[in-house]
Scaffold this active site. Sequence first.
Site, short mmCIF file in Angstrom:
data_model
loop_
_atom_site.label_atom_id
_atom_site.label_comp_id
_atom_site.label_asym_id
_atom_site.label_seq_id
_atom_site.Cartn_x
_atom_site.Cartn_y
_atom_site.Cartn_z
N GLU C 157 88.31 43.95 97.55
CA GLU C 157 88.27 42.96 96.48
C GLU C 157 89.45 43.16 95.51
O GLU C 157 90.02 42.20 95.00
CB GLU C 157 86.92 43.06 95.74
CG GLU C 157 86.58 41.81 94.95
CD GLU C 157 85.10 41.75 94.56
OE1 GLU C 157 84.25 42.16 95.40
OE2 GLU C 157 84.81 41.31 93.46
N GLU C 160 92.36 41.72 97.14
CA GLU C 160 92.22 40.26 97.14
C GLU C 160 92.62 39.70 95.77
O GLU C 160 93.33 38.69 95.68
CB GLU C 160 90.76 39.87 97.46
CG GLU C 160 90.57 38.36 97.61
CD GLU C 160 89.11 37.96 97.82
OE1 GLU C 160 88.23 38.85 97.88
OE2 GLU C 160 88.85 36.74 97.90
N CYS C 177 79.14 40.42 94.92
CA CYS C 177 78.21 41.47 95.34
C CYS C 177 76.76 41.09 95.14
O CYS C 177 75.87 41.63 95.80
CB CYS C 177 78.42 42.75 94.54
SG CYS C 177 80.12 43.20 94.37
N SER C 197 85.03 35.71 95.55
CA SER C 197 85.73 36.64 96.43
C SER C 197 85.15 36.47 97.83
O SER C 197 83.95 36.27 98.00
CB SER C 197 85.50 38.07 95.94
OG SER C 197 85.78 38.97 96.99
N LYS C 236 68.21 40.93 98.28
CA LYS C 236 69.07 41.49 99.32
C LYS C 236 68.54 41.20 100.72
O LYS C 236 69.31 41.13 101.68
CB LYS C 236 69.24 43.00 99.12
CG LYS C 236 70.24 43.35 98.01
CD LYS C 236 71.68 43.12 98.47
CE LYS C 236 72.68 43.31 97.33
NZ LYS C 236 74.06 42.94 97.75
N GLU C 239 69.90 37.94 101.63
CA GLU C 239 71.31 38.08 102.00
C GLU C 239 71.45 38.61 103.43
O GLU C 239 72.23 38.10 104.23
CB GLU C 239 72.00 39.03 101.02
CG GLU C 239 73.48 39.20 101.27
CD GLU C 239 74.09 40.26 100.36
OE1 GLU C 239 74.95 39.90 99.53
OE2 GLU C 239 73.71 41.45 100.45
N GLU C 244 75.18 34.11 109.00
CA GLU C 244 76.54 34.58 109.31
C GLU C 244 76.66 36.10 109.32
O GLU C 244 77.69 36.65 109.68
CB GLU C 244 77.55 33.97 108.32
CG GLU C 244 77.38 34.37 106.87
CD GLU C 244 76.43 33.48 106.07
OE1 GLU C 244 75.57 32.81 106.68
OE2 GLU C 244 76.53 33.49 104.83
N CYS C 381 72.09 45.85 88.38
CA CYS C 381 71.13 46.22 89.41
C CYS C 381 70.13 47.28 88.96
O CYS C 381 69.03 47.37 89.50
CB CYS C 381 71.85 46.72 90.65
SG CYS C 381 73.24 45.67 91.12
#
Lengths: 199, 194, 456
Positions: C157, C160, C177, C197, C236, C239, C244, C381
């Site tokens: 990142e 990036e 994230c 990102s 999570k 996710e 994908e 978190c």
Amino acid sequence: MTASTFVLADPTKCIGCQSCEIACAVAHLGTSITTAGEMEAPFQPRLRVVRTSQVTMPIQCRHCEDAPCANACPVGAIVRQDGVVLVKEEKCIGCKTCVLACPFGAMDVVPALDKGQRVRQPGLKVQTDEGAAPKERYVAHKCDLCIGRPGGPACVEVCLARALVLVKRGTMARSVKSRRTASAMQIARSGVQPAGANR
Amino acid sequence: MCALNAFVVADPNKCIGCKVCEVACAVVHSDVPVKTVGQMTTPIIPRLYLVKTAEVTMPVQCRHCEDAPCANACPVGAITQRDGIIYVDQEACVGCKTCMLACPFGAMEMVPYYRNGERVKQLRLTEETGEGPVLQDAFVASKCDRCIGVEGGPACVANCPKEALRVVRPDELRRTRNLEAALAVLESVKNVIG
Amino acid sequence: MIYIDQELCTGCRSCADVCPVDAIVGEFGQPQSVDQELCVMCGQCVQVCSSYASILDEGIAPREQKLAERAMLPSVKEPLFAAYNQGKALKVKEALADPDKYVMVQVAPAVRVAIAEEFGMPLGSLAPGQMAAALRRLGFDRIYSTDFTADLTIMEEGHELIERVTKGGTLPMFTSCCPAWVKYLEQTYPELLPHLSSCKSPQQMAGALFKTYGAKVDKVDPAKVYSVSVMPCTCKDFEANRPEMKASGHQDVDVVITTRELAHLIKDAGIDFASLTEEEYDRPLGLYTGAGTIFGATGGVMEAALRTAYEVITKKPIPELDLEYVRGGEGVRYATVQVGDLELKVCVVSGLKHVAPVLEQVKAGTADFHFMEVMTCPVGCVSGGGQPKALLPKDRICARTARTASTYKHDGELRHRKSHENPDIKKIYKEFLGKPLGEQSHHLLHTTYTPRRRDA
């Protein structure tokens, strides 16, 4: 209509002497004021003099038509009898819900007396460092308008400033009626017409 | 004359029925300190109870009656008054439920007995089952103790997110109401005379 | 997925007060339900719910039935509340008992500052070593840490960001994230998705590596690797199940459990957590720096990225490692950092409900910053929906503060505090990935996003 009678003080006349409190306490002992001083009974008036910089006057029960104390009582210990809101002491459990319900603070909970003597509870004990001792019985306590007393409420009788009056159903009715008349006369004399009256 | 016993009462107009008071009550009365849900090995056993009906939402708890019917009814003297609190000695309780019958508020409950986060068993009382006698769990009377000894006062009051609970001291309340009533009369007299 | 037990909910709507997306539907005083399409699964409702299943209520389904409905271990003793997330601990227990599976586990940064609470230790107790020991006792074959892939995320990142700034990519760039934040952007501001990102979250980077590099290191068949993730987060799992997320050729992360569920598993196995002596995480995917571990707190991703970006751009050591200006509590913070010739402007959003005004600025073209970190939960978190749930409201606040403090304490005590100095990060680039943003990275560590428009 059976609207209740009640005692009300006039704060503009009351001098805060507390004679009413004493008279009340004595009247409910069933003895004379001369011997009352010799008794061990606690001082338990049913009205309380408020004395602050703003106001001085005794406060007592209004004998509300929809008495919140009675409506809140879980054991039905507060009833109305001949227009007087009364505590049936034998039923009272001292839960204080009536104290919570009364908007005037006219309800109190005090040690119960039997012939001037305090009464012990059958089961409840108070635990202290010195051990356990039976607790005295407590009961709800409020103005009963000196029900059965020949001279009427003792507080009214004793007040030197004539600040306390017994507000009777008739007194109230006459007062309200005369105010209505005065109000109508005022409108008529001033020539005030409600909007849309001359259509 | 000593003061009347104080008690906690809820305002049904403020209460949202979230039960934080019940959880807080159970937390402070847990004999094992607990901070998170995962630390709890016992059920949540509160000493006040949310009432939720179409008409009213509020928790109900003990009034610490001056003539406590629960105490006067208790056959083993397990309920006494200490420091202005009507208190159950759970070790002395025999689980007879007479106090539940006596209390007009429903503030008394019979609950499973836990010590150090573990269920307490009966001394000898067994239940006859198909597989023989099984030692039974103990139950005890449980009620509000106004969080005696808890810093910051009753946990239900301290933790309510809507400030719907308060401690009522009857003598103070009466004096405040007396004054308010006197001021109201003064105001009404002004209207008539002035 | 987040649910509200209709039998237990009293309709107080305390959950609606903390829901950042108004996904709690129902009338006040009536049982509430969750609008699953709107819900970002942050689990703050689970944290705040105080309406529990009472043993005095005889009208509700038995506890055994509720545990089964919630897919919780039957041995769980703790009280149950109306708002809950569907558990996965049973699947983990099953996998651990399966001799054919090679079970690798990753544990997120925020778990190590909270798990000990469930065993009676003070709120925010730091226990990475005891947790590693407990995971080993549970029978995991490899004990890895998401903090390692947090370091890796910084490498990807950070580069990036440098590329977008120097070569003119879409700016400002947003961190990616937090899965709840990503879902929110996809459904509410899909037009801003190019700002995100392309980096996968540390969890998904770890997942992709477990069944490729990790399998290679241990010489096991990737098909036998079972990838478990322990997260402070209730989103999570969503996710991990995005279609994908199969870069390794398999499901990258097979199952996600929360901090609370890991505590359930440890108790279920009869492990006395408090008495365990500290153990190390396995290498290479378990070695981490202070930069990786602060991902668990708001501002942490930003701070970690700045520590690395500064040194990559200026080729000089960063003068101060503790970047207090990006740390803080709930809300929006801005800062300007001088990085060589570049005046880098950053924004940190803590708590998803504060992000909309900032996004409106981005849409209007008036946002004056290059890089924005967004974390959905109030202070990052450490306050996640899957963390130990405080019983009292005041302890919920105490726990957040204590867990954040422990996170920075851990950072300060670790041998390495910059992601690019992690020896195993250097190694994985040398042996496997090549270079940041390279071909292998692109395939395994980067992703794309899907606009989700709500049907009217």
